[in-house]
Design an enzyme around this catalytic site. Structure first.
Site: not given
Lengths: 154, 411
Positions: B124, B201, B227
């Site tokens: 990302h 991550d 999330k």
């Protein structure tokens, strides 16, 4: 979360311009060309203008690029609209169109001047797609303001 | 599969989903919905313990401080760091900030000119741009691990790219586009053998996979509360204590100091050293509640249900000849995310038309532009599932794609 807005954007006219764009080609003898980028998705479009600099009339407009249906239809409608118009008129139409997409109400006369492009008015209620509808017009503004600068410099 | 994905005992826990019964929310990889217990916790904090944590010496402030400490303990246990190591949990705003903290505070302590930082092509942007910048500042080189079309990074590729110059490997645990799990444990092994450090991550893995940072043997692990059904604005960074302790602070100001003189300051200990200014204590308290909610249902149960939903989604997608799948064909290799394109239709048009059919998916570059270019496209669509989705949501997606297929005549 109503269905009406999103679906109505994809009108028959828009779908037709998307599927069969008349003005999607590279203009070999363009007087001006300019790349426009839709920052929200990274889509790129190149706009070509053939301008008679003696009469200040746009003789031909075209575009290329891999863009969404709204950007493509909007560009195709714009190119058709610009053909044969003066630079001044192009600026006025651009102001009308971007104003409309930003939410301004247009008079019936103005709508008539924008022709099919006025049908894209409902996109003003879809903030996520405003940039798509504007892409071609903003690219046009880029060309016209650069042209103005060039002429002022002469 | 023994799981009944037509039944949905979970939807009732989520006020937004209850208010929008016709909405097929298939964008949980961007942000999840929050259950009532999380919303209630946020309110409870302000109603019963609102005071600035750390500062006040009165009862309310002490309770607020305690609630942050409890959240650290819960998170430390949740990711396998061990509850006793709760002071190695640093709160940030999001995963991006956690990774920036490392790029600014950790990277300069190990990176020298000519060194290498290694990341994967499926990062990302939040685990890519901080390293681009850190490398520029240090005169180091950013090296990419490339995957095959199924999103797999080969052993050979890892061996080739990780060498004596590699000081940091920072890899996404689960790709937000391809949904694949990366071999972060193996990467940690390889970079440690070279004397370097491993950063993970975990933004997309924590909601789907039981994470154990000790087992992964990584040095840092970052994720976001939003999330995993917590509120927006709470990021987490876990790190090995000795590394956090040796790092300079990232942001400076209130609450991160031991003492201040006119010209200098002495830093607080970890984690306060990295937490300048007033924290979103209510959000931290609510994140704690989100983890409790996950534990009550069971992450393994969620994972099982998501796998069943993903298998059904992949099966139904096969019915549509104009769908081009992006990433692994095997649904068992996807955690949460299913990316695809509709032949000849721009992803923004797909998502726009699906929105009209009450189906919410993501379209665009998914903050992973280099990955999409590497895969030969500019943009794609992504449907992502969480345990609160059901068979009906996926049927709605397929029906909406069918409408789209008709509109654009792509059948």
């Amino acid at each position: 979360m109503s269905n009406s807005t999103t679906t109505s954007i994809y009108s028959a006219a828009l779908m037709d311009h998307n599927a069969h764009p008349d003005y999607k080609y590279e203009l070999e003898d363009a007087t001006y060309s300019h790349d426009g980028i839709n920052a929200s998705c990274g889509d790129e479009m190149t706009l070509y203008l053939k301008v008679n600099n003696d009469t200040n009339v746009i003789e031909e407009a075209s575009f290329t690029g891999h863009v969404c249906a709204i950007s493509q239809a909007s560009a195709d409608m714009m190119a058709g609209l610009l053909e044969g118009e003066s630079i001044e008129e192009a600026k006025r139409l651009s102001g009308l169109f971007i104003g409309m997409i930003q939410g301004n109400e247009l008079s019936d006369e103005d709508k008539e001047d924008l022709d099919e492009a006025a049908e894209l008015q409902s996109i003003s209620r879809m903030p996520a797609r405003v940039k798509c509808a504007e892409l071609a017009w903003r690219t046009l503004n880029g060309i016209l303001s650069e042209r103005d600068k060039e002429l002022a410099g002469k | 599969m023994s799981i009944d994905i037509a039944a949905n005992p979970y939807k009732k826990d989520f006020p937004l989903l209850v208010k929008h019964p016709d909405l097929a929310f298939l964008d949980s990889a961007a942000t999840a919905q929050r259950p009532e217990v999380v919303l209630a916790a946020e309110r409870e904090f302000y109603e019963t313990m609102n005071a600035n944590p750390l500062r006040g010496l009165y009862e309310l402030s002490i309770r607020a401080t305690e609630s942050i400490g409890n959240a650290r303990k819960h998170i430390a246990a949740f990711i396998g760091a061990g509850e006793e190591n709760y002071r190695d949990i640093v709160f940030t705003r999001n995963t991006s900030e956690s990774l920036n903290l490392l790029a600014y505070s950790f990277a300069p302590t190990v990176l020298e000119e000519g060194d290498e930082v290694c990341i994967t092509i499926m990062e990302h942007h939040s685990n890519m741009i901080p390293w681009q910048q850190a490398c520029k500042r240090a005169g180091a080189k950013l090296v990419y691990l490339y995957c095959d079309e199924n999103g797999q990074i080969s052993e050979e590729e890892m061996q080739k790219k990780i060498g004596p110059k590699t000081k940091i490997v920072s890899a996404v645990h689960v790709s937000n586009v391809l949904g694949v799990e990366n071999p972060v444990k193996r990467l940690a092994e390889l970079v440690h053998a070279q004397g370097g450090y491993m950063i993970v991550d975990g933004a997309q893995s924590v909601p789907h996979i039981k994470v154990d940072v000790k087992d992964l043997d990584c040095d840092f692990f970052a994720f976001s509360g939003h999330k995993i059904f917590g509120p927006m604005g709470i990021g987490v960074l876990w790190g090995r204590h000795e590394l956090l302790d040796a790092m300079p602070p990232f942001l400076t100001g209130g609450e991160m100091i031991e003492s201040v003189s006119e010209q200098d300051a002495v830093w607080s200990e970890v984690p306060e050293k990295f937490e300048a200014g007033t924290q979103d204590a209510a959000g931290i308290y609510a994140t704690d509640a989100a983890l409790t909610y996950v534990e009550q249902i069971g992450l393994d149960k969620m994972e099982e249900r998501e796998a069943a939903l993903m298998a059904y989604l992949a099966e139904r997608m096969e019915e549509l000849p104009y769908i081009e799948v992006v990433g692994p064909k095997d649904p068992a290799k996807r955690y949460g995310a299913f990316s695809f394109n509709v032949k000849g239709v721009h992803p923004h048009d797909v998502s726009g038309i699906l929105s009209g059919e009450n189906v919410a998916i993501r379209a665009g570059h998914h903050c992973a532009q280099p990955l999409l270019l590497y895969m030969g496209m500019h943009t794609c669509c992504r449907a992502s599932v969480a345990f609160y989705n059901d068979k009906h949501d996926i049927d709605s997606l397929i029906d909406a794609l069918d409408v789209l297929g008709g509109m654009f005549n792509v059948k």
